[in-house]
Design an enzyme around this catalytic site. Structure first.
Site, short mmCIF file in Angstrom:
data_model
loop_
_atom_site.label_atom_id
_atom_site.label_comp_id
_atom_site.label_asym_id
_atom_site.label_seq_id
_atom_site.Cartn_x
_atom_site.Cartn_y
_atom_site.Cartn_z
N ARG A 103 0.81 -1.22 0.00
CA ARG A 103 0.00 0.00 0.00
C ARG A 103 0.85 1.27 0.00
O ARG A 103 0.57 2.18 -0.80
CB ARG A 103 -0.98 -0.03 1.18
CG ARG A 103 -1.90 1.20 1.29
CD ARG A 103 -2.52 1.61 -0.02
NE ARG A 103 -3.16 0.52 -0.74
CZ ARG A 103 -3.49 0.56 -2.03
NH1 ARG A 103 -3.19 1.62 -2.76
NH2 ARG A 103 -4.08 -0.47 -2.61
N LYS A 138 1.45 25.00 -4.21
CA LYS A 138 0.20 24.36 -3.77
C LYS A 138 0.42 22.85 -3.73
O LYS A 138 -0.01 22.10 -4.60
CB LYS A 138 -0.95 24.74 -4.70
CG LYS A 138 -1.30 26.22 -4.63
CD LYS A 138 -2.42 26.59 -5.58
CE LYS A 138 -2.74 28.07 -5.48
NZ LYS A 138 -3.79 28.49 -6.45
N LYS A 170 2.83 39.86 -3.44
CA LYS A 170 1.46 39.67 -3.88
C LYS A 170 0.59 40.78 -3.28
O LYS A 170 1.09 41.69 -2.62
CB LYS A 170 0.97 38.28 -3.48
CG LYS A 170 1.89 37.17 -4.00
CD LYS A 170 1.34 35.80 -3.78
CE LYS A 170 0.31 35.45 -4.82
NZ LYS A 170 -0.12 34.04 -4.75
N GLU A 198 3.46 40.10 -8.36
CA GLU A 198 2.15 39.81 -8.94
C GLU A 198 1.43 41.12 -9.23
O GLU A 198 1.28 41.96 -8.34
CB GLU A 198 1.33 38.97 -7.96
CG GLU A 198 -0.07 38.63 -8.43
CD GLU A 198 -0.86 37.91 -7.37
OE1 GLU A 198 -0.80 36.67 -7.33
OE2 GLU A 198 -1.52 38.59 -6.55
N ASP A 219 -1.60 38.31 -13.19
CA ASP A 219 -2.57 37.49 -12.48
C ASP A 219 -3.99 37.70 -12.98
O ASP A 219 -4.49 38.83 -13.04
CB ASP A 219 -2.51 37.81 -10.98
CG ASP A 219 -3.32 36.83 -10.15
OD1 ASP A 219 -3.15 35.62 -10.35
OD2 ASP A 219 -4.10 37.28 -9.29
#
Length: 282
Positions: A103, A138, A170, A198, A219
């Site tokens: 597994r 991410k 950002k 960004e 963006d």
């Protein structure tokens, strides 16, 4: 055999921690109670889907951790695109070890091959445009190195691996600093060499460049706005289309002349590949 190695990834530690998580305090009680200690199995790992292969060396490490004498033959290469029904690995060794490692080994190959396979679909979607696919941060905590390895197997390039690779300014950073230009100036003053910024409006581009940005993330811009932005930047720094990119939209964005397109979905939303492992007694 060349040992599988990735920067900042300890294969032995990963295998040990994963097996510890799975074995608990008393080990594989099912195999220990049902399978004789000296029983031997042969097995074949195969793909039920057409996939891009990733993770076989790690799977091998799980089996060898429990049976160092296990005979293992990898039948596919990392990054290879294979059709459904392809045999990926043959194994022969202690039956208990094979069952216990099954597994964790499959989970790893299914997850990484799923990422590599989805990544290849995005790479193929922008073929011929000149744009390069980037991944993002991410990723599942603790699995970043492996997941970004899988995107490379699919044909992408890695974006930042860690927060110290580059500054990435950002909207929240801009809100605190007061403006894009001020945020960039602060990063420059601190000695950061790579400063990614960004921007989501055309009027932010010149202030960012004038202050010292070395890379611009464009963006959530539609293709027409991306073309305008690329023309204004004029090749002074690399450009990256980001935000909400899907298989349906990526080619139109890539055709605008951007250097890169970044896609969080290739790690965040990739489905596991359908890969199985069938055993027979010896």
């Amino acid at each position: 055999m060349t040992r599988f190695a990735l920067e900042r990834f300890d294969l032995d530690r990963f295998v040990a921690a994963t097996l510890e998580e799975d074995l608990g305090d008393h080990g594989d009680v099912t195999s220990a109670s049902v399978i004789p200690a000296d029983a031997r199995f042969s097995g074949v790992m195969d793909s039920r889907d057409g996939i891009v292969v990733a993770g076989l060396p790690i799977a091998e490490a799980f089996f060898r951790a429990l049976d160092p004498e296990m005979e293992i033959a990898r039948l596919a290469e990392e990054g290879q695109s294979v059709p459904a029904g392809t045999d990926l690995m043959r194994l022969r060794g202690n039956a208990r070890a094979l069952l216990t490692a099954e597994r964790p080994a499959l989970n790893t190959v299914q997850h990484l091959s799923g990422i590599a396979t989805l990544t290849r679909r995005y790479v193929d979607a922008i073929a011929g445009t000149g744009a390069i696919l980037l991944d993002t941060r991410k990723t599942i905590p603790g699995l970043r190195v492996l997941e970004k390895y899988a995107t490379r197997m699919g044909g992408a390039q890695n974006h930042r691996m860690r927060l110290d690779d580059a500054a990435m300014i950002k909207d929240n950073h801009v809100a605190v600093a007061g403006s894009v230009g001020e945020a960039v100036r602060r990063a420059v003053a601190s000695g950061v060499q790579r400063i990614m910024v960004e921007v989501d409006r055309i009027d932010q581009i010149v202030p960012a460049l004038d202050a010292g940005a070395t890379h611009l993330l464009l963006d959530n811009m539609d293709p027409a706005t991306l073309r305008e932005a690329v023309a204004l930047i004029g090749g002074r720094v690399p450009t990256e289309a980001s935000g909400g990119v899907t298989l349906d939209t990526i080619r139109a964005k890539a055709e605008t002349g951007v250097t890169y397109v970044s896609v969080g979905r290739i790690t965040q939303s990739a489905p596991a590949a359908d890969i199985g492992l069938d055993f027979a007694t010896l």
